[in-house]
Write a protein that holds these residues in place. Structure first.
Motif, PDB file in Angstrom:
ATOM      1  N   ARG A   5     -23.759  53.284  44.967  1.00  0.00           N
ATOM      2  CA  ARG A   5     -23.530  52.286  43.906  1.00  0.00           C
ATOM      3  C   ARG A   5     -23.920  52.847  42.541  1.00  0.00           C
ATOM      4  O   ARG A   5     -23.205  52.708  41.557  1.00  0.00           O
ATOM      5  CB  ARG A   5     -24.335  51.029  44.279  1.00  0.00           C
ATOM      6  N   LEU A   8     -21.403  55.141  41.328  1.00  0.00           N
ATOM      7  CA  LEU A   8     -20.221  54.432  40.833  1.00  0.00           C
ATOM      8  C   LEU A   8     -20.446  53.877  39.434  1.00  0.00           C
ATOM      9  O   LEU A   8     -19.611  54.004  38.554  1.00  0.00           O
ATOM     10  CB  LEU A   8     -19.860  53.282  41.780  1.00  0.00           C
ATOM     11  N   VAL A   9     -21.640  53.289  39.275  1.00  0.00           N
ATOM     12  CA  VAL A   9     -21.954  52.711  37.960  1.00  0.00           C
ATOM     13  C   VAL A   9     -21.967  53.809  36.909  1.00  0.00           C
ATOM     14  O   VAL A   9     -21.409  53.672  35.812  1.00  0.00           O
ATOM     15  CB  VAL A   9     -23.310  51.972  38.004  1.00  0.00           C
ATOM     16  N   VAL A  12     -18.475  54.873  36.164  1.00  0.00           N
ATOM     17  CA  VAL A  12     -17.800  53.881  35.309  1.00  0.00           C
ATOM     18  C   VAL A  12     -18.269  54.023  33.864  1.00  0.00           C
ATOM     19  O   VAL A  12     -17.489  54.021  32.928  1.00  0.00           O
ATOM     20  CB  VAL A  12     -18.066  52.445  35.825  1.00  0.00           C
ATOM     21  N   THR A  21     -13.427  46.075  26.652  1.00  0.00           N
ATOM     22  CA  THR A  21     -12.987  44.923  27.428  1.00  0.00           C
ATOM     23  C   THR A  21     -12.191  44.034  26.481  1.00  0.00           C
ATOM     24  O   THR A  21     -12.484  43.972  25.290  1.00  0.00           O
ATOM     25  CB  THR A  21     -14.183  44.148  27.994  1.00  0.00           C
ATOM     26  N   TRP A  22     -11.198  43.330  27.025  1.00  0.00           N
ATOM     27  CA  TRP A  22     -10.354  42.511  26.174  1.00  0.00           C
ATOM     28  C   TRP A  22     -11.154  41.367  25.543  1.00  0.00           C
ATOM     29  O   TRP A  22     -10.795  40.855  24.490  1.00  0.00           O
ATOM     30  CB  TRP A  22      -9.160  41.967  26.955  1.00  0.00           C
ATOM     31  N   ALA A  23     -12.263  40.993  26.214  1.00  0.00           N
ATOM     32  CA  ALA A  23     -13.097  39.915  25.666  1.00  0.00           C
ATOM     33  C   ALA A  23     -13.736  40.329  24.348  1.00  0.00           C
ATOM     34  O   ALA A  23     -14.165  39.481  23.571  1.00  0.00           O
ATOM     35  CB  ALA A  23     -14.162  39.525  26.678  1.00  0.00           C
ATOM     36  N   PHE A  26     -12.942  38.875  20.849  1.00  0.00           N
ATOM     37  CA  PHE A  26     -13.558  37.670  20.287  1.00  0.00           C
ATOM     38  C   PHE A  26     -14.717  38.068  19.373  1.00  0.00           C
ATOM     39  O   PHE A  26     -15.423  39.043  19.634  1.00  0.00           O
ATOM     40  CB  PHE A  26     -14.091  36.763  21.396  1.00  0.00           C
ATOM     41  N   PRO A 307      -4.940  44.022  41.099  1.00  0.00           N
ATOM     42  CA  PRO A 307      -5.652  44.025  39.825  1.00  0.00           C
ATOM     43  C   PRO A 307      -4.785  44.555  38.684  1.00  0.00           C
ATOM     44  O   PRO A 307      -4.904  44.118  37.556  1.00  0.00           O
ATOM     45  CB  PRO A 307      -6.839  44.971  40.079  1.00  0.00           C
ATOM     46  N   ASP A 308      -3.912  45.490  38.966  1.00  0.00           N
ATOM     47  CA  ASP A 308      -3.075  46.056  37.908  1.00  0.00           C
ATOM     48  C   ASP A 308      -1.732  45.353  37.780  1.00  0.00           C
ATOM     49  O   ASP A 308      -0.889  45.764  36.980  1.00  0.00           O
ATOM     50  CB  ASP A 308      -2.841  47.545  38.171  1.00  0.00           C
TER      51      ASP A 308
ATOM     52  N   ASP B 160     -27.970  41.269  36.161  1.00  0.00           N
ATOM     53  CA  ASP B 160     -27.007  41.829  37.105  1.00  0.00           C
ATOM     54  C   ASP B 160     -27.209  41.200  38.474  1.00  0.00           C
ATOM     55  O   ASP B 160     -28.319  41.212  39.018  1.00  0.00           O
ATOM     56  CB  ASP B 160     -27.197  43.336  37.231  1.00  0.00           C
ATOM     57  N   PHE B 172     -19.815  41.319  42.302  1.00  0.00           N
ATOM     58  CA  PHE B 172     -20.831  41.637  41.294  1.00  0.00           C
ATOM     59  C   PHE B 172     -20.581  40.803  40.038  1.00  0.00           C
ATOM     60  O   PHE B 172     -19.435  40.657  39.609  1.00  0.00           O
ATOM     61  CB  PHE B 172     -20.794  43.122  40.916  1.00  0.00           C
ATOM     62  N   GLU B 188     -19.544  38.433  33.250  1.00  0.00           N
ATOM     63  CA  GLU B 188     -18.580  39.496  33.552  1.00  0.00           C
ATOM     64  C   GLU B 188     -18.538  39.623  35.064  1.00  0.00           C
ATOM     65  O   GLU B 188     -19.589  39.716  35.713  1.00  0.00           O
ATOM     66  CB  GLU B 188     -19.003  40.822  32.919  1.00  0.00           C
ATOM     67  N   THR B 193     -15.474  47.944  43.527  1.00  0.00           N
ATOM     68  CA  THR B 193     -15.585  49.279  42.934  1.00  0.00           C
ATOM     69  C   THR B 193     -16.168  49.223  41.529  1.00  0.00           C
ATOM     70  O   THR B 193     -16.072  50.163  40.757  1.00  0.00           O
ATOM     71  CB  THR B 193     -14.204  49.964  42.879  1.00  0.00           C
ATOM     72  N   TYR B 194     -16.742  48.090  41.217  1.00  0.00           N
ATOM     73  CA  TYR B 194     -17.388  47.832  39.937  1.00  0.00           C
ATOM     74  C   TYR B 194     -16.414  47.926  38.774  1.00  0.00           C
ATOM     75  O   TYR B 194     -16.731  48.434  37.704  1.00  0.00           O
ATOM     76  CB  TYR B 194     -18.604  48.760  39.721  1.00  0.00           C
ATOM     77  N   ARG B 195     -15.225  47.470  39.011  1.00  0.00           N
ATOM     78  CA  ARG B 195     -14.243  47.392  37.934  1.00  0.00           C
ATOM     79  C   ARG B 195     -14.325  45.988  37.317  1.00  0.00           C
ATOM     80  O   ARG B 195     -14.347  44.991  38.054  1.00  0.00           O
ATOM     81  CB  ARG B 195     -12.856  47.618  38.519  1.00  0.00           C
ATOM     82  N   LEU B 196     -14.376  45.923  36.025  1.00  0.00           N
ATOM     83  CA  LEU B 196     -14.454  44.615  35.365  1.00  0.00           C
ATOM     84  C   LEU B 196     -13.135  43.867  35.548  1.00  0.00           C
ATOM     85  O   LEU B 196     -12.070  44.362  35.183  1.00  0.00           O
ATOM     86  CB  LEU B 196     -14.754  44.800  33.866  1.00  0.00           C
ATOM     87  N   MET B 197     -13.223  42.683  36.154  1.00  0.00           N
ATOM     88  CA  MET B 197     -12.020  41.916  36.456  1.00  0.00           C
ATOM     89  C   MET B 197     -11.818  40.762  35.462  1.00  0.00           C
ATOM     90  O   MET B 197     -10.709  40.468  35.065  1.00  0.00           O
ATOM     91  CB  MET B 197     -12.107  41.303  37.868  1.00  0.00           C
ATOM     92  N   THR B 199     -13.830  38.206  32.269  1.00  0.00           N
ATOM     93  CA  THR B 199     -14.964  37.830  31.428  1.00  0.00           C
ATOM     94  C   THR B 199     -14.874  36.334  31.147  1.00  0.00           C
ATOM     95  O   THR B 199     -13.784  35.820  30.874  1.00  0.00           O
ATOM     96  CB  THR B 199     -14.940  38.609  30.091  1.00  0.00           C
ATOM     97  N   VAL B 220     -11.141  35.492  30.319  1.00  0.00           N
ATOM     98  CA  VAL B 220     -10.284  36.594  29.861  1.00  0.00           C
ATOM     99  C   VAL B 220      -9.972  37.499  31.047  1.00  0.00           C
ATOM    100  O   VAL B 220     -10.891  37.977  31.729  1.00  0.00           O
ATOM    101  CB  VAL B 220     -10.998  37.409  28.755  1.00  0.00           C
ATOM    102  N   GLU B 222      -9.377  40.792  32.384  1.00  0.00           N
ATOM    103  CA  GLU B 222      -9.678  42.118  31.832  1.00  0.00           C
ATOM    104  C   GLU B 222      -8.713  43.186  32.329  1.00  0.00           C
ATOM    105  O   GLU B 222      -8.836  44.355  31.967  1.00  0.00           O
ATOM    106  CB  GLU B 222     -11.122  42.510  32.184  1.00  0.00           C
ATOM    107  N   LEU B 223      -7.780  42.791  33.167  1.00  0.00           N
ATOM    108  CA  LEU B 223      -6.838  43.774  33.699  1.00  0.00           C
ATOM    109  C   LEU B 223      -5.538  43.793  32.917  1.00  0.00           C
ATOM    110  O   LEU B 223      -4.835  44.794  32.886  1.00  0.00           O
ATOM    111  CB  LEU B 223      -6.550  43.492  35.178  1.00  0.00           C
ATOM    112  N   GLU B 225      -4.001  42.962  29.245  1.00  0.00           N
ATOM    113  CA  GLU B 225      -4.317  42.655  27.845  1.00  0.00           C
ATOM    114  C   GLU B 225      -3.576  41.389  27.397  1.00  0.00           C
ATOM    115  O   GLU B 225      -2.373  41.251  27.638  1.00  0.00           O
ATOM    116  CB  GLU B 225      -3.924  43.828  26.948  1.00  0.00           C
TER     117      GLU B 225
END
Lengths: 457, 256
Positions: A5, A8-9, A12, A21-23, A26, A307-308, B160, B172, B188, B193-197, B199, B220, B222-223, B225
Motif C-alpha cells: 500500500r 502504491l501511495v 501515486v 483533481t477536477w475539484a 473550485f 473508471p475511464d 485517512d 479508501f 476524497e 489502487t488508490y486512484r481518486l474517483m 471528490t 465531482v 475525478e475521472l 473532466e
C-alpha cells in the motif's frame, strides 16, 4: 500488504505529483470562507409531504410518442435477397386523477398506426389505427393498511429478466429479445398488505370469466432474509393447471442474481404425440397431460462502470429449464411442419382441400407450438458510450439449447442529432426449418433504423 | 546531477508517503475515532423522521446539464429511506426504497421492483445511493492516519480511512473535518489502487434538532473532466412520517 500500500501511495504521489483533481477548479477560499451553518426557512405546507404526492387538482396527462422507420434486407440460402421498409408510428397516453389521498383513477392507452398498407386474409384493408387499453384501474385503501388496486393493471410477479415462468398472472409474456417492453396485465383486484419489509398479496383475476366459479385466485408472500428477497405464491383457477411458485432475488457484490421455480399440476398447453405420417390421414394428434411439471430459471445481471468511461457495460444472462418442453424435438417439429402444410392448403384453389385445412386450423393453438424446448439460454451485453464515444452497442441472444437453435440481434446506436436517433444492426437465426426459431429457414437480416422525434411528455 | 536530484526527490516523497501511512500502528487515533463517532451520531435522526426535497443539477460532458428533483423520506431508526424522482418527466415515478440491507429500485413503466445496490450511482449522477442515508464512518472504516491543515477559513483534520467491510462504495476515503465543529467539508474517495474517483464538497449545513445535515453538496467525478453534480436541500421537515410511506405500496400509489 501495508508495504504494498505504501508503495502504491508513493507511486501515486510521484507519478501524479503534477496532476490535478477536477475539484481543484473550485475556489475553496470562497466555498469555505463564510458561515458553514445556515438557517433554512420553514415553509408552510397545507398537507404533509407524503400526502401532497397523492393528490392533485385536475387531471395529470402524459405519455410518449414514437415514430421510427426501419429498412432491412433479408438474406436466405438459394433465394434472392428481399428488401423491406417498415414505418412504425405509435405511442401511449395516460390520464391520472387524484381527487383525494385515498382515491385515484389511472388509465393508459396504447396507440399504433399501421403506416404500411394492411390487407387482411379476405383482401380487405384492416383499420390502420389500433387503440388498445393497457391499464385502467383505481387505487383505494382500508385505513392506509390494506391497499387495493382494481381494474386492468400491469403486474410483475416474477423476478426473471428474460424468462419468468413464475409470472403466472400477466397476460403478456416477456420477449427475450426485447425484455424491457411493457407486458399486458390482467383485469384483477389486487389486495396488498405490507408489514415492514414483508408483503402479502392476493390477486383475484377476472380475465375471460363468465361465471363466478371461473374467477382465479393468486396469493403471494414476499419477505426478506438477510439481503435476499424471497417470494412464495400460487395460482388457482377452475379448469386450469394450478401452480405454486418460488422466487429469489439477491446481490452478490455488484452482481444481481435471481431465480424462480414453478410446479404445476398439469399444463394449459396441449402436446403433440408421435404417431402417423403427415399426410395419411392429414391429422396430427395433440393431447392434454395432467402430470406434475417443473420449471426453473436462474440468472444474473452485472453493471460495470469503467473508471475511464471506456467500458460501461451491462451484462445479463439467464438459463431456463422448461418442464413443459419436449424431450424429443422431432414430435413438435412434425407438428410445425403439419401446421405449415395446412397453411399452404388453406390458400389452395381446391375448395375441398381449402375447407378441410381451414377446419383443421381451427383446432390449432399457436401457444402449443411456442416455448417447446426444454433448455433455454438468453443473454445480453450492452456497451454504452463505447470507448468514450457517442456510440452504443448491444447484442441479444435467445437460444433453445434442446434443439441447437436460436436468434441473435446486434445493434449499434449512432450519435443522435437533435431528436433524430439512427441505428444499424444485424440479426440472424440458426436452426433447421420448422424449429422454434428456424421458421422458414436460416436467414440473416441487415437493418438500418431511425427514430424521429420520439420522446415522453 | 538532475538525475540525482530526481532520485533524492523521489526518496523524500517515498519517505513522506511511507511516513504518512506507517504511523497507523504507532499513533493513538482515539480522538480521531471519537470525531468519526460524533460525525455518525450527528448525522442520524434517532428519534424523529426526516423528509426533504433534493434538487440535483447534473453536469455531464456528454449529456449536458440536467435538473433532477427528488423527494426524500428518511427514518434512520430501522435504516429506511425512500427516494422518489419528481423530475425530469422521463424518470418521474422511479423510486428507491431502502430497508436495512435491502434496497429496491422501482420502475413505473414495468411496475417492477428490482433489488439493487447501495454502492451504485444514483440515476447516472455523481451521487451514490449511499449518500442519502446517515454516515457510518466509525463502523465501516478504520483510521489509517491523519494530518492537520486548513481548508478555506477553517482548521481541519485531514483523516485517512480504510473500509473494514464491503458495504461502502469506496475502499479508501480521505475526510477534511473542521476541528471546532466536527463538520465534513470535503471528501476524497479512492479505488483499491488508490486512484481518486470522486471528490465531495459540503460548504453549507443546517441544524435540525440535534442533527446537522449538509444542505449543499457538490460531487465531482475525478475521472471525467467537467462531470459533477450539485445538490441542494429544501423543504426540510422532521415531522413523523406514517409507516405506510416506507412500503412498496406507497411507491405504487404515488406513481403514474
Amino acid at each position: 500488504m501495508r508495504r504494498h500500500r505504501s508503495f502504491l501511495v508513493a507511486l501515486v504521489l510521484i507519478l501524479g505529483i503534477s496532476s490535478t483533481t477536477w475539484a481543484m477548479d473550485f475556489d475553496f477560499d470562497d466555498l469555505f470562507g463564510g458561515d458553514l451553518l445556515v438557517e433554512l426557512e420553514e415553509e408552510e405546507q397545507i398537507r404533509p409531504p407524503e400526502e401532497a404526492l397523492l393528490v392533485q387538482e385536475g387531471l395529470d396527462v402524459g405519455g410518449n410518442y414514437q415514430f421510427s422507420v426501419t429498412a432491412g434486407r433479408v438474406y436466405m440460402k438459394e433465394i434472392d435477397p428481399m428488401d423491406s421498409l417498415r414505418a412504425s408510428l405509435g405511442g401511449q397516453i395516460y390520464l391520472d386523477a387524484r381527487p383525494d389521498p385515498n382515491f385515484r383513477v389511472f388509465g393508459k392507452a396504447g396507440l399504433s398506426y399501421a403506416v404500411s398498407k394492411q390487407v387482411g386474409q379476405a383482401g380487405q384493408a384492416s383499420d390502420p389505427l389500433q387503440i388498445r387499453l393497457q391499464e385502467l384501474f383505481s387505487d383505494f385503501n382500508y385505513d392506509n393498511k390494506v391497499f387495493f388496486r382494481a381494474g386492468k393493471q400491469n403486474v410483475k410477479w416474477g423476478v426473471g429478466y428474460f424468462f419468468s415462468p413464475a409470472d403466472v398472472i400477466s397476460v403478456g409474456r416477456i420477449n427475450p429479445m426485447d425484455p424491457e417492453v411493457e407486458l399486458e396485465g390482467p383485469v384483477a383486484l389486487k389486495m396488498h398488505y405490507p408489514r415492514g419489509s414483508t408483503n402479502y398479496y392476493v390477486y383475484t383475476l377476472f380475465d375471460g370469466v363468465e361465471e363466478p366459479s371461473q374467477v382465479a385466485l393468486a396469493p403471494k408472500l414476499e419477505f426478506v432474509l438477510g439481503g435476499t428477497e424471497i417470494g412464495v405464491g400460487g395460482f388457482y383457477q377452475k379448469d386450469k393447471a394450478p401452480r405454486a411458485m418460488l422466487t429469489v432475488s439477491s446481490s452478490l457484490g455488484n452482481l444481481a442474481v435471481f431465480g424462480e421455480a414453478v410446479l404445476s399440476k398439469g399444463s394449459d398447453k396441449r402436446f403433440a404425440e408421435a404417431g402417423p405420417s403427415l399426410l395419411h390421414p392429414p391429422t396430427y394428434p395433440v393431447v392434454e397431460k395432467d402430470q406434475l411439471f417443473f420449471h426453473a430459471t436462474a440468472g444474473a445481471m452485472y453493471n460495470h462502470n469503467d473508471p475511464d468511461g471506456l467500458f460501461n457495460l451491462t451484462l445479463a444472462g439467464q438459463y431456463y429449464f422448461n418442464g413443459e418442453g419436449y424431450k424429443e424435438q422431432d414430435d413438435i417439429q412434425k407438428l410445425r411442419e403439419y401446421y405449415g402444410l395446412l397453411l399452404g392448403m388453406a390458400q389452395s384453389k381446391d375448395e375441398t382441400m381449402k375447407e378441410m385445412a381451414e377446419k383443421a386450423l381451427e383446432d390449432f393453438s399457436l401457444s402449443d407450438m411456442a416455448s417447446t424446448g426444454r433448455h433455454y439460454l438468453a443473454a445480453m451485453i450492452g456497451w454504452s458510450n463505447l470507448l468514450n464515444t457517442k456510440l452504443s452497442a448491444s447484442a441479444y441472444l435467445n437460444a433453445n439449447l434442446s434443439d441447437q437453435l436460436g436468434m441473435v440481434t446486434t445493434t449499434l446506436k449512432l450519435p443522435s442529432i437533435s431528436k433524430i436517433s439512427p441505428s444499424v444492426g444485424v440479426s440472424f437465426n440458426y436452426g433447421d426449418v420448422a424449429t422454434e426459431f428456424g421458421g422458414v429457414g436460416r436467414n440473416t437480416t441487415v437493418f438500418a433504423a431511425i427514430t424521429l422525434g420520439s420522446g415522453s411528455f | 546531477m538532475n538525475k540525482m536530484r530526481f532520485l533524492s526527490a523521489a526518496l523524500v516523497l517515498c519517505f513522506l508517503a511511507a511516513g504518512f501511512v506507517v504511523p497507523a500502528k504507532a499513533q493513538d487515533f482515539s480522538h480521531i475515532e471519537a470525531i468519526l463517532e460524533r460525525l455518525d451520531r450527528q448525522s442520524r435522526f434517532e428519534n424523529t423522521d426526516f423528509s426533504s426535497v433534493l434538487t440535483m443539477v447534473v453536469e455531464d460532458q456528454e449529456k449536458g446539464i440536467e435538473k433532477m428533483v427528488v423527494r426524500q423520506f428518511r427514518r434512520d431508526d430501522g435504516e429506511r429511506f425512500l427516494l422518489l424522482i419528481q423530475e425530469p418527466i422521463t424518470e418521474k415515478g422511479q423510486g428507491y426504497l431502502l430497508e436495512g440491507d435491502n434496497l429496491w429500485f422501482y420502475d413505473p413503466s414495468s411496475r417492477q421492483f428490482a433489488h439493487t445496490s447501495l454502492k451504485e450511482t444514483f440515476q447516472g449522477s455523481d451521487a451514490r445511493n449511499a449518500d442519502f442515508g446517515s454516515n457510518s464512518y466509525s463502523s465501516s472504516y478504520e483510521v489509517e492516519g491523519y494530518l492537520e491543515g486548513t481548508l478555506g477559513n477553517f482548521e481541519v483534520y485531514i483523516i485517512d480511512l480504510k473500509a473494514v467491510d464491503d458495504t461502502v462504495p469506496f475502499p479508501f476515503v480521505k475526510l477534511w473535518v473542521t476541528k471546532d465543529s466536527d463538520l465534513v467539508l470535503k471528501t476524497e474517495e479512492y479505488s483499491l489502487t488508490y486512484r481518486l474517483m470522486r471528490t465531495g464538497l459540503y460548504p453549507k449545513y443546517t441544524k435540525v434538532g440535534n442533527v446537522v445535515i449538509p444542505v449543499q453538496m457538490i460531487f465531482v467525478d475525478e475521472l471525467v473532466e467537467g462531470n459533477k453534480t450539485q445538490i441542494s436541500v429544501s423543504e426540510i421537515s422532521v415531522n413523523d412520517i406514517p409507516d405506510h410511506v416506507f412500503t412498496k405500496a406507497y411507491i405504487e400509489r404515488v406513481n403514474r
